[in-house]
Design a protein around this motif. Structure first.
Motif, PDB file in Angstrom:
ATOM      1  N   PRO A 142       0.810  -1.218   0.048  1.00 39.26           N
ATOM      2  CA  PRO A 142       0.034   0.001  -0.099  1.00 39.26           C
ATOM      3  C   PRO A 142       0.734   1.306  -0.083  1.00 39.26           C
ATOM      4  N   PHE A 143       1.625   1.503  -1.069  1.00 38.86           N
ATOM      5  CA  PHE A 143       2.407   2.546  -0.976  1.00 38.86           C
ATOM      6  C   PHE A 143       1.717   3.841  -1.659  1.00 38.86           C
ATOM      7  N   GLY A 144       2.080   4.780  -1.761  1.00 39.51           N
ATOM      8  CA  GLY A 144       1.593   6.153  -2.237  1.00 39.51           C
ATOM      9  C   GLY A 144       2.830   7.275  -2.485  1.00 39.51           C
ATOM     10  N   PHE A 145       2.552   8.398  -3.563  1.00 43.99           N
ATOM     11  CA  PHE A 145       3.162   9.331  -3.374  1.00 43.99           C
ATOM     12  C   PHE A 145       2.429  10.641  -3.073  1.00 43.99           C
ATOM     13  N   MET A 146       3.190  11.234  -2.181  1.00 47.32           N
ATOM     14  CA  MET A 146       2.329  12.390  -1.596  1.00 47.32           C
ATOM     15  C   MET A 146       1.830  13.338  -2.747  1.00 47.32           C
ATOM     16  N   GLU A 147       0.674  13.707  -2.479  1.00 45.51           N
ATOM     17  CA  GLU A 147      -0.296  14.712  -3.343  1.00 45.51           C
ATOM     18  C   GLU A 147      -0.447  15.842  -2.459  1.00 45.51           C
ATOM     19  N   HIS A 187       0.203  12.155   6.820  1.00 45.05           N
ATOM     20  CA  HIS A 187      -0.648  11.333   5.760  1.00 45.05           C
ATOM     21  C   HIS A 187      -0.214   9.674   5.937  1.00 45.05           C
ATOM     22  N   ILE A 188      -1.415   9.175   5.863  1.00 48.16           N
ATOM     23  CA  ILE A 188      -1.159   7.612   5.976  1.00 48.16           C
ATOM     24  C   ILE A 188      -1.612   6.937   4.614  1.00 48.16           C
ATOM     25  N   GLY A 235      -3.224   3.259  13.451  1.00 50.13           N
ATOM     26  CA  GLY A 235      -2.714   4.205  14.376  1.00 50.13           C
ATOM     27  C   GLY A 235      -1.300   4.985  13.823  1.00 50.13           C
ATOM     28  N   GLY A 236      -1.382   5.024  12.268  1.00 48.36           N
ATOM     29  CA  GLY A 236      -0.430   5.912  11.447  1.00 48.36           C
ATOM     30  C   GLY A 236       1.027   5.638  12.008  1.00 48.36           C
ATOM     31  N   ARG A 237       1.297   4.353  12.147  1.00 50.05           N
ATOM     32  CA  ARG A 237       2.884   3.893  12.526  1.00 50.05           C
ATOM     33  C   ARG A 237       3.400   4.358  11.529  1.00 50.05           C
ATOM     34  N   TYR A 238       2.932   4.060  10.097  1.00 50.90           N
ATOM     35  CA  TYR A 238       3.581   4.535   9.051  1.00 50.90           C
ATOM     36  C   TYR A 238       3.425   5.520   8.137  1.00 50.90           C
ATOM     37  N   SER A 239       2.891   6.601   8.735  1.00 50.33           N
ATOM     38  CA  SER A 239       2.732   7.918   8.099  1.00 50.33           C
ATOM     39  C   SER A 239       3.926   8.467   7.689  1.00 50.33           C
TER      40      SER A 239
END
Length: 494
Positions: free
Chosen positions: A270-275, A281-282, A289-293
């Motif tokens: 579940p990767f993503g590039f910041m927009e 952002h998670i 819990g947003g551990r990997y924000s």
């Protein structure tokens, strides 16, 4: 072509397998599980070239069968590796290649390159899984692996994707696919944790010696090779995450079993590039819990290195020595991100006040939800003496006055080093991509593929292979996401 200049066919794929030389406790030998009537989806010419293959040949039936797992090359020794890991900060115990099968490695001018089929069927490490990957996630991993490589970010590679009509149940019913991944090694932090938590010091040493000898031979003569290994992996991890932060990439599942011992981006889920910029952002909607924000990636990378250090401690032999190796993380990350952010702003020197300029910039981006990629790309067009030309950049901000105030300080900073517009713009455009794998672009290509049209995948790959070029004919691929993109969610399901 192989190293002798002859064409490689599916029948004579020149595979070795150095990992298979480890004792049987490290893996299970098994064959891939065939898929009915596999078909070709897409291939990467750049990845194929790394191992001497012609991408145009990969659509042939023999290569489709080989890289689906329906046939096995004569020299292949297929296996699934065992490892363990911490998942979302909690010890998860034994994991392993639950749907990935290593075919072997091919010698290249840059060293061995392993080939691995992801989605090739159940293994002893599948637990409750079916051993399959779906077309959706396979296309995402294929595209992002090659997009990251084109951005210059250390990563595993993706050779090709094949599909089949066999149904796979996830949140919905989908169809099966296999992505052929490539990397010098798929050994993970969790590979070492596995033996540490099982109190198997001999296996731990064998694995460390294998990694050092095969991938870090310069460390063999260090006073404490295991400490040196920890320090080098920690350094590479810090630099990698600096690269992620600078380009706005979010991994989504930075578990220790997804951390490469070579400092590569590993396991695209579940990767993503910041927009629209949001430091918190998670990208993984299952990460409640947003551990990997986005903002947590640097400290989590450090935490993961500590987990690796703990696993290597019996070999290092001294807590202080392990701590010394881990202490390289913070200064390495700080140096890396500082250099990258200076480059993104076209600043050739470091001066007092730069930290404040950067902090103010990110605060402004956060408050105005500015598109990360477009902001930095358009920033390259800013002219020191012509603020009236700022409209393409300025119009991204709701608070125009706040942007004007920051831009005034930025211009003053550029004047301090006598920055010249044209060469600065060229330099900034070489470090600030115009094209990244936005979720909506991947989704459009996936939907086309699910309807039997695979041209969208190849077209998007071609665009992403040149992320820094203007590509005026592909301008639409650099556009802001449409409104419907806000409803897209990615998770660990694949």
């Amino acid at each position: 072509m192989n190293l002798t200049g002859t064409a490689i066919t599916a029948d004579d794929l020149p595979l070795n397998n150095s990992f298979a030389e480890l004792p049987p406790a490290f893996y299970t030998r098994l064959m891939p599980t065939p898929l009915p009537n596999p078909y070709f989806v897409a291939a990467s010419g750049r990845a194929a070239g790394l191992i001497g293959l012609d991408a145009r040949e990969l659509a042939n039936d023999d290569f489709v069968a080989l890289f689906t797992g329906n046939e096995v090359a004569a020299r292949s020794q297929p296996l699934a590796a065992v490892y363990s890991g911490h998942q979302f900060g909690v010890w998860a115990g034994q994991l392993g290649d639950g749907r990935a099968i290593l075919l072997g490695d091919i010698a290249t001018a840059q060293g061995p390159m392993e080939l691995q089929l992801k989605g090739a069927g159940r293994t002893p490490y599948s637990r409750m899984g079916d051993g399959r990957a779906v077309l959706r996630s396979s296309i995402r991993e294929f595209l992002c692996s090659e997009a990251m490589a084109a951005l210059g970010i250390p990563t595993t590679r993706a050779l090709m994707v094949t599909g089949a009509s066999q149904q796979v149940i996830r949140e919905n019913i989908e169809t099966a696919a296999v992505v052929t991944r490539m990397a010098p090694s798929f050994v993970r932090f969790g590979s070492f944790e596995h033996w540490y938590y099982r109190d198997k010091p001999e296996e731990l040493r064998l694995l460390a010696d294998y990694v050092i000898k095969t991938f870090y031979p310069d460390l063999m003569d260090a006073p404490n090779p295991y400490q040196a290994l920890l320090a080098e992996v920690t350094r590479r991890t810090a630099r990698l995450i600096g690269e992620w932060q600078a380009v706005g990439f979010m991994h989504g599942v930075m578990n220790t079993d997804n951390m490469s011992i070579l400092g590569l981006t590993l396991d695209y889920g579940p990767f993503g590039f910041m927009e629209a910029f949001d430091a918190n952002h998670i990208c993984n909607h299952t990460d409640q819990g947003g551990r990997y924000s986005y903002s947590n990636q640097p400290p989590v990378g450090h935490w993961n290195c500590y987990a690796l250090g703990n696993a290597l401690l019996p070999l290092i032999g001294d807590v202080d020595a392990a701590q010394e190796a881990l202490d390289v993380y913070q200064p390495e990350f700080a140096q890396q991100i500082d250099a990258l952010l200076h480059a993104k702003l076209g600043l050739a020197t470091a001066q007092d006040g730069d930290r404040q300029l950067l902090d103010d910039m990110f605060k402004l981006m956060q408050e105005n939800h500015v598109d990360y990629t477009l902001f930095f790309r358009r920033l390259g067009g800013l002219q020191v003496e012509n603020p009236e030309q700022d409209a393409p950049l300025r119009d991204q901000f709701i608070d125009r006055a706040a942007f004007d105030a920051w831009a005034q300080n930025y211009r003053a900073r550029l004047r301090q080093e006598n920055s010249v517009d044209a060469p600065r713009r060229e330099a900034m455009h070489r470090t600030n991509p115009k094209y990244v794998l936005r979720n909506y672009l991947a989704q459009l290509a996936i939907e086309q593929a699910q309807n039997g049209d695979y041209g969208g995948v190849s077209k998007l790959l071609a665009v992403l292979e040149h992320p820094f070029d203007e590509q005026p004919e592909n301008e639409s691929y650099a556009a802001l996401p449409p409104d419907w993109a806000a409803t897209l969610e990615v998770s660990c399901s694949s």
